[in-house]
Motif scaffolding. Structure first.
Motif, mmCIF file in Angstrom:
data_model
loop_
_atom_site.group_PDB
_atom_site.id
_atom_site.type_symbol
_atom_site.label_atom_id
_atom_site.label_comp_id
_atom_site.label_asym_id
_atom_site.label_seq_id
_atom_site.Cartn_x
_atom_site.Cartn_y
_atom_site.Cartn_z
ATOM 1 N N LEU A 1 0.812 -1.212 0.000
ATOM 2 C CA LEU A 1 0.000 0.000 0.000
ATOM 3 C C LEU A 1 0.849 1.268 0.000
ATOM 4 O O LEU A 1 0.471 2.271 -0.592
ATOM 5 N N ASP A 2 1.991 1.221 0.690
ATOM 6 C CA ASP A 2 2.842 2.403 0.795
ATOM 7 C C ASP A 2 4.247 1.973 1.189
ATOM 8 O O ASP A 2 4.429 0.931 1.818
ATOM 9 N N ILE A 3 5.225 2.785 0.822
ATOM 10 C CA ILE A 3 6.617 2.573 1.231
ATOM 11 C C ILE A 3 7.137 3.915 1.696
ATOM 12 O O ILE A 3 7.032 4.916 0.985
ATOM 13 N N ARG A 4 7.691 3.931 2.894
ATOM 14 C CA ARG A 4 8.195 5.193 3.432
ATOM 15 C C ARG A 4 9.498 4.959 4.188
ATOM 16 O O ARG A 4 9.731 3.889 4.736
ATOM 17 N N THR A 5 10.325 5.993 4.190
ATOM 18 C CA THR A 5 11.587 5.956 4.916
ATOM 19 C C THR A 5 11.403 6.717 6.220
ATOM 20 O O THR A 5 10.871 7.829 6.216
ATOM 21 N N VAL A 6 11.823 6.108 7.319
ATOM 22 C CA VAL A 6 11.747 6.769 8.624
ATOM 23 C C VAL A 6 13.159 6.934 9.170
ATOM 24 O O VAL A 6 13.998 6.071 8.989
ATOM 25 N N GLY A 7 13.401 8.058 9.815
ATOM 26 C CA GLY A 7 14.726 8.346 10.334
ATOM 27 C C GLY A 7 15.606 8.967 9.265
ATOM 28 O O GLY A 7 15.201 9.121 8.115
ATOM 29 N N GLU A 8 16.817 9.312 9.677
ATOM 30 C CA GLU A 8 17.752 9.951 8.764
ATOM 31 C C GLU A 8 19.137 9.361 8.929
ATOM 32 O O GLU A 8 19.473 8.818 9.979
ATOM 33 N N GLY A 9 19.928 9.495 7.891
ATOM 34 C CA GLY A 9 21.316 9.044 7.942
ATOM 35 C C GLY A 9 21.439 7.554 8.181
ATOM 36 O O GLY A 9 20.692 6.753 7.624
ATOM 37 N N VAL A 10 22.379 7.187 9.060
ATOM 38 C CA VAL A 10 22.637 5.769 9.311
ATOM 39 C C VAL A 10 21.498 5.088 10.063
ATOM 40 O O VAL A 10 21.396 3.867 10.058
ATOM 41 N N SER A 11 20.633 5.856 10.698
ATOM 42 C CA SER A 11 19.514 5.260 11.429
ATOM 43 C C SER A 11 18.244 5.170 10.578
ATOM 44 O O SER A 11 17.193 4.765 11.072
ATOM 45 N N ALA A 12 18.325 5.544 9.304
ATOM 46 C CA ALA A 12 17.151 5.495 8.423
ATOM 47 C C ALA A 12 16.725 4.040 8.190
ATOM 48 O O ALA A 12 17.555 3.146 8.048
ATOM 49 N N ARG A 13 15.443 3.816 8.183
ATOM 50 C CA ARG A 13 14.857 2.496 7.947
ATOM 51 C C ARG A 13 13.679 2.649 6.994
ATOM 52 O O ARG A 13 13.150 3.735 6.800
ATOM 53 N N CYS A 14 13.250 1.525 6.440
ATOM 54 C CA CYS A 14 12.135 1.527 5.510
ATOM 55 C C CYS A 14 10.949 0.810 6.140
ATOM 56 O O CYS A 14 11.112 -0.226 6.791
ATOM 57 N N GLU A 15 9.769 1.368 5.951
ATOM 58 C CA GLU A 15 8.529 0.723 6.381
ATOM 59 C C GLU A 15 7.673 0.472 5.150
ATOM 60 O O GLU A 15 7.369 1.396 4.401
ATOM 61 N N VAL A 16 7.316 -0.795 4.944
ATOM 62 C CA VAL A 16 6.453 -1.175 3.832
ATOM 63 C C VAL A 16 5.087 -1.483 4.435
ATOM 64 O O VAL A 16 4.950 -2.408 5.230
ATOM 65 N N VAL A 17 4.092 -0.676 4.094
ATOM 66 C CA VAL A 17 2.742 -0.858 4.617
ATOM 67 C C VAL A 17 2.025 -1.853 3.703
ATOM 68 O O VAL A 17 1.958 -1.669 2.485
ATOM 69 N N LEU A 18 1.489 -2.919 4.323
ATOM 70 C CA LEU A 18 0.878 -4.013 3.571
ATOM 71 C C LEU A 18 -0.623 -4.090 3.790
ATOM 72 O O LEU A 18 -1.132 -3.734 4.854
ATOM 73 N N ASP A 19 -1.303 -4.613 2.797
ATOM 74 C CA ASP A 19 -2.728 -4.917 2.897
ATOM 75 C C ASP A 19 -2.893 -6.065 3.896
ATOM 76 O O ASP A 19 -2.047 -6.958 3.987
#
Length: 136
Positions: free
Chosen positions: A67-85
């Motif tokens: 449903l959505d893909i977003r990056t949370v955090g910045e720099g070396v602490s950045a992570r990806c969240e993939v929102v699923l149905d």
């Protein structure tokens, strides 16, 4: 054209194990989020009809629409969240070797949904054995 993601499902042997884990670790109404370290460069293509295909013990068994893909955090602490149905779609059990992280999966390599193939009642182990001997 949509692009899919394929990811190993570690800690769950079956789709039912995954659903049970989800029930135990999420509050009702909370979105289903798959967290990864790297944000896909092709995220826009994945949101446009892509799914996450899950590998359980060497077999792709199901998929969930992205449903959505977003990056949370910045720099070396950045992570990806993939929102699923929330809906899990069973697919034809398809062998897949282990790999780390996630990979892109182009639509032509994605297994068909079980409802489309007519094999929705076949146990995964039987499907695996039939594929291994080349009978399916």
């Amino acid at each position: 054209m949509a692009v899919h993601m394929i990811k190993l499902c570690v800690g769950a042997d079956t789709i039912e194990d995954l659903v049970d884990w989800r029930r135990r670790h999420s509050a009702p109404g909370e979105p289903w989020i798959l967290r990864t370290r790297m944000t896909p460069k092709r995220a826009a293509e994945m949101i446009d009809g892509g799914s996450v295909y899950r590998v359980f013990k060497g077999l792709i068994l199901c998929r969930q629409r992205i449903l959505d893909i977003r990056t949370v955090g910045e720099g070396v602490s950045a992570r990806c969240e993939v929102v699923l149905d929330e809906d899990i779609v069973r697919v034809e059990p398809t062998p897949r070797r282990p790999f780390q992280g996630w990979r892109y999966l182009v639509p032509k390599d994605a297994p068909p949904d079980l409802a489309e193939s007519g094999a929705d009642e076949m146990p995964p182990e039987l499907a695996r054995e039939l594929r291994e001997i080349g009978a399916w």
